[in-house]
Each structure stands twice: as C-alpha cells, then as structure tokens.
Design an enzyme around this catalytic site. Sequence first.
Site, PDB file in Angstrom:
ATOM      1  N   HIS A   1       8.733  41.193  35.754  1.00 55.24           N
ATOM      2  CA  HIS A   1       9.245  41.467  37.209  1.00 55.24           C
ATOM      3  C   HIS A   1      11.248  41.296  37.208  1.00 55.24           C
ATOM      4  CE1 HIS A   1       9.664  42.378  41.461  1.00 55.24           C
ATOM      5  NE2 HIS A   1      10.633  41.364  41.396  1.00 55.24           N
TER       6      HIS A   1
ATOM      7  N   HIS B   1      13.517  47.721  43.563  1.00 52.96           N
ATOM      8  CA  HIS B   1      12.372  48.255  43.134  1.00 52.96           C
ATOM      9  C   HIS B   1      12.197  49.577  43.109  1.00 52.96           C
ATOM     10  CE1 HIS B   1      10.629  43.964  44.560  1.00 52.96           C
ATOM     11  NE2 HIS B   1      11.419  43.931  43.333  1.00 52.96           N
TER      12      HIS B   1
ATOM     13  N   HIS C   1      20.150  39.258  40.276  1.00 59.02           N
ATOM     14  CA  HIS C   1      20.795  40.426  40.678  1.00 59.02           C
ATOM     15  C   HIS C   1      22.219  40.333  40.476  1.00 59.02           C
ATOM     16  CE1 HIS C   1      17.044  42.005  42.392  1.00 59.02           C
ATOM     17  NE2 HIS C   1      16.823  40.946  43.199  1.00 59.02           N
TER      18      HIS C   1
END
Length: 308
Positions: A242, A84, A269
């Site tokens: 997101h 983030h 990820h």
Amino acid sequence: MGFNLYDHQTTIKSRVSLSGTGVHTGKPVSIHFNPADADSGIVFHCQGRNGTVELKALSAMVGATDLSTVLGDPAGAHVATVEHLMAALFGLGIDNVSIDIDGREVPILDGSSAAFVEAFDQAGIQKLAARRRYIRVVKPVRVDNGGSWAEFRPHDGIRFEVEIDFESPAIGRQSLAVDLNAENFRREISRARTFGFMKDVERLWAAGYALGSSLENTVVIGDDHRVINMEGLRYPNEFVRHKMLDAVGDLALAGMRFIGCFRSYRGGHKLNATALRRLLSDPSAYQIVEASGRGREPIAVGRPVPAP
C-alpha cells in the site's frame, strides 16, 4: 529499451461513475470520469464558493500532504485523498480524464485502487493520436527527512523500490521492488489497502479526521499488535504494497509518466511530494522525451521548464 513504451496518449472510452464515502470527512460523495482530449491531463471539476473550480492533477497544485494528498486550497476549493485514484490512472497508463466530483474528497471505497481499476476496465481505454511524452530522470535527486529518505535515479524503465520500518511487530520492516506496468500494477499493488492503528483512532477523530474509516476500508492493527479485520490481509506484506500504491499515486502528479527508478525508505505523502518537487525544480536532473515507436529509444524533445 528494456521496457515497452506506450506510443500514444490515452483516455477512457466512455463515462463511468463511482459513489462512496470520504475516509476523513465521512461524507457521501459521487465521482464521474469522462473521456478527455490529448494533452489535457487529469483534471478535477469541483464546487467552489462561486461555482465550479478546475483543479489540475499536478504537483504545483498540492495544498496539503498531512494524512492524504490534497489538491487545491485546504481552506477553500480542494479535492482530498486523490492518491489511490491517481495510482490507478498511472498504473493502467491513462493520461487524460475529466473528473466531476460533488464533494471535497475522493471516495475511499475499499481502501485500495481496486474499484477504480474495475471502473476504468468497464469504461475501456482509448488510444489517442498524440504521442506520449515522458520525464526521463538523467541524474540522481534525493531528499532526506530525519531517518526517512526518497530519491529518483536513472533507470531503463519505470521502477519503484519502497521500504518501510514500523515498531509494531504486525508490520516490522518490509520492502518491495516492482518494474511498473499495467499487469504488475493490477497484480502486485492495486488491491493493497490503507492501514492504521487502533491507538490513533480517538486522536484522529478529535482532530476531525478518519470520520469515514472502518474495517471495510482500512486494515486496522489493534493494541495487541494484531490485524483485527476478520478477513486478514490480502497479501502477506500488504502494508509495503500500500505504501508503494501511495507513492505511485503521488508521483502521478508529475503530469507525465517518468522513466527512472523511485526509491524510498520510511516514506509518506509529504516525502513523496517533496522528492517530486525537488526533481521538477532541477532542469539538469531530467529531460522530456517522446515515444518514437514500439521498442525504439524515445526522442528528446526539449529541455524541461522548472515547475512552479
């Protein structure tokens, strides 16, 4: 070209700090951002067994991608959940920052990049004398993993196209395409929060994860397939936004901004990291170019060196 290149590298104008809790460790942590010289990149300074350890925010330094992106050795000196923060730096066009952190996980804050954006706005962005270099994708590179895939394709700009597909009717199938710049990142991506399912909480706790997760930093989907957060969603499709935020942060570990299009379907990820490593390991798939002046074609400055 069809987009504006920043001609010069950037850093922040002044030191700025944030404090919070690690979403997985549940431990308090403070993080301090400092101006840095051109060509130094994003560098974390954390505590190891024998003193301060320097971890560069690069793909080659990624040590784990299970539930977050971890830099360094998960069994030793490391910094977890960097995505983030890295998304905010990439989204705002900040190239060089020295980061001091007193824990092993970046604070989760509200589960999005919004607080990092506010901190960097407070510090201000400083243009440096050095020209900015980019990784320009010159041929498609793709990775597949079961029903998931991710790819880089040549494109006249910086573009993300992300699609997700969940069995839960609270999410379902969502897609989003964004030509990335600072304005679009702020408006379309930065405020989208991480999310999870109530049915997974006990399993994660038993494994030592999500110890700092709460309704203040996570969109939670209950067993009845409804969002249980009282305030609801910030965007109707906050979930795919997101996932795009995560992708921006993971690809920021290239060490330079890229010129091209990144596409993914049911990514995460691990898939993001695998696609980036695949691109950087193929010298024929990209070239390094340097900004040559506002509105002008960037100049190729050499063939790439394969990433370790």
